[in-house]
Design a protein around this motif. Structure first.
Motif, PDB file in Angstrom:
ATOM      1  N   LEU A  16       0.784  -1.250  -0.144  1.00 14.64           N
ATOM      2  CA  LEU A  16      -0.043   0.152  -0.039  1.00 14.64           C
ATOM      3  C   LEU A  16       1.017   1.145   0.034  1.00 14.64           C
ATOM      4  CD1 LEU A  16      -2.649  -0.917   2.532  1.00 14.64           C
ATOM      5  CD2 LEU A  16      -2.999  -1.070   0.014  1.00 14.64           C
ATOM      6  N   TRP A  17       2.007   1.305   0.819  1.00 14.75           N
ATOM      7  CA  TRP A  17       2.838   2.458   0.831  1.00 14.75           C
ATOM      8  C   TRP A  17       3.637   2.659  -0.559  1.00 14.75           C
ATOM      9  CZ3 TRP A  17       3.391   6.588   3.532  1.00 14.75           C
ATOM     10  CH2 TRP A  17       4.515   7.412   3.365  1.00 14.75           C
ATOM     11  N   LEU A  18       4.071   1.561  -1.069  1.00 14.88           N
ATOM     12  CA  LEU A  18       5.043   1.639  -2.217  1.00 14.88           C
ATOM     13  C   LEU A  18       4.036   2.211  -3.378  1.00 14.88           C
ATOM     14  CD1 LEU A  18       7.694  -1.365  -1.767  1.00 14.88           C
ATOM     15  CD2 LEU A  18       8.030   1.204  -1.745  1.00 14.88           C
ATOM     16  N   THR A  31       6.856   9.698   6.181  1.00 18.79           N
ATOM     17  CA  THR A  31       7.525   8.376   5.856  1.00 18.79           C
ATOM     18  C   THR A  31       7.923   7.929   7.316  1.00 18.79           C
ATOM     19  OG1 THR A  31       8.848   9.110   4.034  1.00 18.79           O
ATOM     20  CG2 THR A  31       9.682   7.337   5.253  1.00 18.79           C
ATOM     21  N   GLU A  32       7.926   8.818   8.131  1.00 15.57           N
ATOM     22  CA  GLU A  32       8.267   8.140   9.539  1.00 15.57           C
ATOM     23  C   GLU A  32       7.033   7.442  10.240  1.00 15.57           C
ATOM     24  OE1 GLU A  32      11.302  10.889   8.582  1.00 15.57           O
ATOM     25  OE2 GLU A  32       9.203  11.175   8.611  1.00 15.57           O
ATOM     26  N   ASN A 163      13.762   2.706   6.944  1.00 17.18           N
ATOM     27  CA  ASN A 163      13.078   3.102   5.563  1.00 17.18           C
ATOM     28  C   ASN A 163      13.437   2.151   4.538  1.00 17.18           C
ATOM     29  OD1 ASN A 163      11.825   4.624   3.778  1.00 17.18           O
ATOM     30  ND2 ASN A 163      13.384   6.083   3.849  1.00 17.18           N
ATOM     31  N   VAL A 164      14.983   1.910   4.442  1.00 15.55           N
ATOM     32  CA  VAL A 164      15.457   1.185   3.393  1.00 15.55           C
ATOM     33  C   VAL A 164      14.781  -0.234   3.240  1.00 15.55           C
ATOM     34  CG1 VAL A 164      17.301  -0.004   2.392  1.00 15.55           C
ATOM     35  CG2 VAL A 164      17.538   2.243   3.076  1.00 15.55           C
ATOM     36  N   GLY A 165      14.969  -0.888   4.639  1.00 16.02           N
ATOM     37  CA  GLY A 165      14.083  -2.155   4.730  1.00 16.02           C
ATOM     38  C   GLY A 165      12.632  -2.325   4.583  1.00 16.02           C
TER      39      GLY A 165
END
Length: 631
Positions: A16-18, A31-32, A163-165
C-alpha cells in the motif's frame, strides 16, 4: 486462521505504501509514520509467531498489543510532536520505553541472543555511557531524551535503515517470494541443469549457477541453502562428491549470492543509501570481486572432479536447453521487467521490484491451470514474504538503536580513535585484520542486510580515516560480515548445508573455508588497490583482473587437487612463486607497463614450469586429465 497467516499484514502494508495508496485516497502521511506503523505490526506478528511457552501466553499477547499500540501512538502524534520536541512528558517516554523494550525482546526471539545482547549493550551505553572510563566516555543524556531520540528521531529507529528495509528490501523480498511461488526456482534449476549438468562435476556446477542467481534475490544465505540445496546436494552426492564437499559447495555458492550483483541480497540499495551514491555505482564496484569469487569456486569444483573422475550427467537424462528456456518464463520475463523499470525507466528499486512481481503474477494467472489453487498459491507468497520480513525489519530497528546511540553519545568517534591506535601500532594491515575479525564476530547469525548495517556503522569510519576509499571500506566489512556464515565455530550456512547432506558439521565448515578462500583474500586486495572495484585506469583494472585470474587458477589447482603436487617441493615452490608475483602485482597499482608485462609473462611462465616440474601424476588423475572437460 493459523497464526502464521498474520505475517501477510506486513507485506500488504508495504504494498500500500509503495504504490502510494494513502495519498491517492486523500491521506497525507510522513515516511516516519509509515515506518512506525509497519514496525508496530511487525513486533506484534513476531510475538504471535514465537510466543513464550506455557502459562505466559496471555501476558505475551498483551505485550504485543501494547508494543504495537506504542508504535501506532507515535505515528498518530508524529506531526504534533514535531512542534513540541522539547517536551518530554510521560505521554511520550512511557510508550517509547514499551516500544523499544518489546522490539529488543522480539529481536532476541527471531534473530538470536547475540543481536539482542548487542542492542541491550548499546542501550545501556546510551543511559550510562557518561560513566565509562577514558576514551569511551560518552555524552550525558537524560533518560527521557535518550529514549525519545531512539523512538521518534530520524537518526534513531524510524530512520534511514528501517526506511530502506521497509521499502526497497521489502519490495525485493516480495518479488523473490512471488518468483518462487510461480515456479521461478524450478525454472532456474532446469536452466542450470540444461547448461551445466553434462559438464565434468556437473551437479556441483548446477549448484553454483542456481544458488548464485537465486541467492542474489533471496537476501538470506540459509534460506538459499535450504531451498536450492535440497535439490543440488543429493545430486552432488549421487555424482560422487563426498557429503561434506557437497554441503560446502552449496553453502559457499549460496553465500556468494549475497555479494553478487544486481541485487546482492537487497544490500546493494542500503550501501547506495549509506554512501549517497548511485545504485549503479555499487553494483559496478561489486561486479569483479563477485566474478572472481565464483571463478575460484568453479575452478576448484572442476579440478576436484577431474582429479576424482567425477563425470557429468548423461545428456539424455537432462532437460534440453530449448525446452528449459521455453519453460523459464516465470523467471526470465519478470527479470526483464525488473531490468526495464530499474535501469531504463529509473524507478526506485522497491517499486520496480513490485511491478516485476506484478508481471510474474499476471503471467502466472494467464498461463496456470484454472482453479482455486492459483490464488491460494499467491496468498502463500504473501505469507512467506511476511515471514522473511520479520527478522529483516527487526534487524533494521536494532540497527537504528545502534546508529542512534553512536550519533548521540559520540561513541563512533571513540571507536574510530581506538581502531586508529591499532593502525598506528601495526599499520593498515593490522587495522584490516582487526576489522575483518570484528566483522566476522559481529555478523554471526544475522541476516545479510543486518550484517552490513551494523558492521558498517561501527567499523567503516576507521578504515576511511586511514586511507581506504569509502566503497572499498564498506565492501570490505560487508564481505567479512557475510563470511561469518562460513567461518567455524558458528558457520550457520555450512551447518545448514551439512544437515541436508548428512555430513559432519565441523568438516563441512572447514571444507567451506577452503572453497571460499578467495572471499577471504579479495577484500584485502581491493582495500589496498581499489582498481578491482573499477576505481582506477583501465591499465590498473586490467592488471588487477589478469593477475587475480591467474592466481585464482593456481590456487584452485593447489586446493582442489593436492595429488597434482605430490611430486615434491619443486612444483609447490614454483606455484607459490607464481601466486606471490600475481598477488604483489594486484596489490600495488601499476604506474607503467612494466608491471603489466611482468603479469603477462612471468606468471604464465611460472605456471608452465610448475606443470613440468615434479613427478608424474598418479594414473587415475592422468586419466581424468585426458578426458574432455566439456568446459
Amino acid at each position: 486462521m493459523k497464526p502464521v497467516y498474520v505475517t501477510a499484514a506486513i507485506p500488504v502494508l508495504g504494498l500500500l505504501w509503495l504504490l502510494d495508496v494513502p495519498r491517492r485516497l486523500g491521506f497525507v502521511l510522513l515516511t516516519e509514520q509509515y515506518l512506525a506503523v509497519i514496525l508496530g505490526v511487525t513486533v506484534f506478528v513476531a510475538i504471535v509467531l514465537r510466543p513464550l511457552p506455557g502459562l505466559l501466553r496471555w501476558p505475551d499477547l498483551v505485550l504485543g498489543v501494547l508494543a504495537c499500540a506504542s508504535w501506532v501512538w507515535l505515528a498518530w502524534n508524529y506531526e504534533a510532536w514535531l512542534l513540541t520536541a522539547t517536551s518530554r512528558g510521560p505521554e511520550k517516554w512511557v510508550p517509547a520505553l514499551i516500544a523499544v523494550a518489546a522490539t529488543i525482546e522480539v529481536t532476541r526471539r527471531h534473530c538470536g541472543n547475540v543481536l539482542a545482547v548487542l542492542a541491550l549493550g548499546f542501550t545501556a551505553y546510551g543511559f550510562w555511557g557518561w560513566m565509562a572510563p577514558g576514551l569511551f566516555e560518552g555524552a550525558y543524556l537524560r533518560p527521557a531524551r535518550y529514549l525519545l531520540y531512539l523512538y521518534n528521531d530520524t537518526n534513531g529507529i524510524p530512520g534511514l535503515v528501517l526506511n530502506v528495509g521497509a521499502t526497497q528490501i521489502l519490495g525485493f523480498i516480495i518479488f523473490g517470494a512471488v518468483l518462487n511461488a510461480v515456479g521461478g526456482s524450478q525454472a532456474l534449476t532446469g536452466l542450470a541443469l540444461a547448461t551445466m549438468g553434462h559438464r565434468r562435476g556437473g551437479p556441483a556446477k548446477v549448484a553454483i549457477l542456481s544458488s548464485s542467481l537465486f541467492g542474489t534475490l533471496s537476501g538470506s544465505t540459509v534460506a538459499n541453502v535450504m531451498s536450492t540445496g535440497t535439490v543440488t546436494i543429493p545430486m552432488m552426492k549421487k555424482a560422487g562428491f563426498p557429503a561434506r564437499h557437497a554441503g560446502a559447495i552449496e553453502a559457499v555458492a549460496s553465500n556468494g549470492g549475497q555479494i553478487a550483483p544486481p541485487v546482492m541480497g537487497a544490500t546493494a540499495f542500503v550501501i547506495a543509501e549509506f554512501l549517497q551514491v548511485a545504485y549503479v555505482d555499487v553494483i559496478m564496484a561489486a561486479l569483479l570481486p563477485a566474478a572472481f569469487y565464483y571463478y575460484l569456486l568453479y575452478r576448484q569444483v572442476d579440478r576436484y572432479a577431474a582429479a576424482n573422475g567425477i563425470a557429468g550427467e548423461p545428456r539424455e537424462n537432462l532437460p534440453k536447453l530449448r525446452n528449459a528456456l521455453l519453460g523459464a518464463w516465470p523467471l526470465l520475463a519478470p527479470l526483464g521487467v525488473l531490468v526495464w523499470f530499474l535501469f531504463v525507466l529509473g524507478y526506485s528499486p522497491g517499486k520496480a521490484a513490485l511491478y516485476s512481481a506484478g508481471a510474474a503474477v499476471a503471467l502466472y494467472l494467464v498461463t496456470a491451470p484454472r482453479g482455486a489453487s492459483r490464488l491460494a498459491l499467491l496468498g502463500q507468497a504473501l505469507v512467506n514474504s511476511g515471514s522473511m520480513l520479520v527478522p529483516v525489519l527487526l534487524v533494521c530497528a536494532v540497527a537504528g538503536i545502534i546508529v542512534g546511540t553512536i550519533n548521540v553519545t559520540g561513541l563512533g568517534f571513540a571507536l574510530t580513535l581506538a581502531l586508529g591506535r591499532i593502525a598506528e601500532l601495526g599499520g593498515l594491515p593490522a587495522l584490516l585484520l582487526m576489522t575483518a575479525l570484528l566483522s566476522i564476530i559481529l555478523g554471526v547469525g544475522m541476516p545479510t542486510t543486518g550484517v552490513y548495517v551494523i558492521v558498517s556503522v561501527l567499523l567503516a569510519p576507521a578504515l576511511v580515516r586511514f586511507g581506504v576509499t569509502e566503497m572499498s571500506a564498506h565492501l570490505f566489512i560487508f564481505y567479512f560480515g557475510l563470511l561469518s556464515m562460513l567461518t567455524p565455530p558458528v558457520a550457520i550456512a555450512s551447518y545448514a548445508a551439512a544437515s541436508v547432506a548428512g555430513a559432519d558439521m565441523w568438516s563441512t565448515g572447514v571444507t567451506g573455508i577452503k572453497l571460499a578462500l578467495m572471499a577471504y583474500l579479495l577484500p584485502f586486495v581491493f582495500a589496498v588497490n581499489p582498481a578491482l572495484l573499477m576505481d582506477g585506469s583501465w591499465v590498473e583494472i586490467s592488471v588487477s583482473c589478469l593477475t587475480i585470474l591467474v592466481a585464482g587458477h593456481l590456487l584452485a589447482e593447489i586446493l582442489a587437487n593436492k595429488r597434482a603436487y605430490g611430486g615434491g617441493w619443486p612444483r609447490r615452490a614454483v606455484a607459490m612463486l607464481a601466486l606471490s608475483i600475481g598477488g604483489l602485482t594486484t596489490v600495488f597499482p601499476p604506474d607503467s607497463f612494466i608491471v603489466l608485462t611482468l603479469a603477462l609473462v612471468a606468471v604464465p611462465v611460472a605456471w608452465t614450469l610448475s606443470r613440468l616440474a615434479g613427478a608424474p601424476l598418479p594414473a587415475r588423475h592422468a586419466r581424468a586429465q585426458t578426458e574432455p572437460s566439456n568446459d
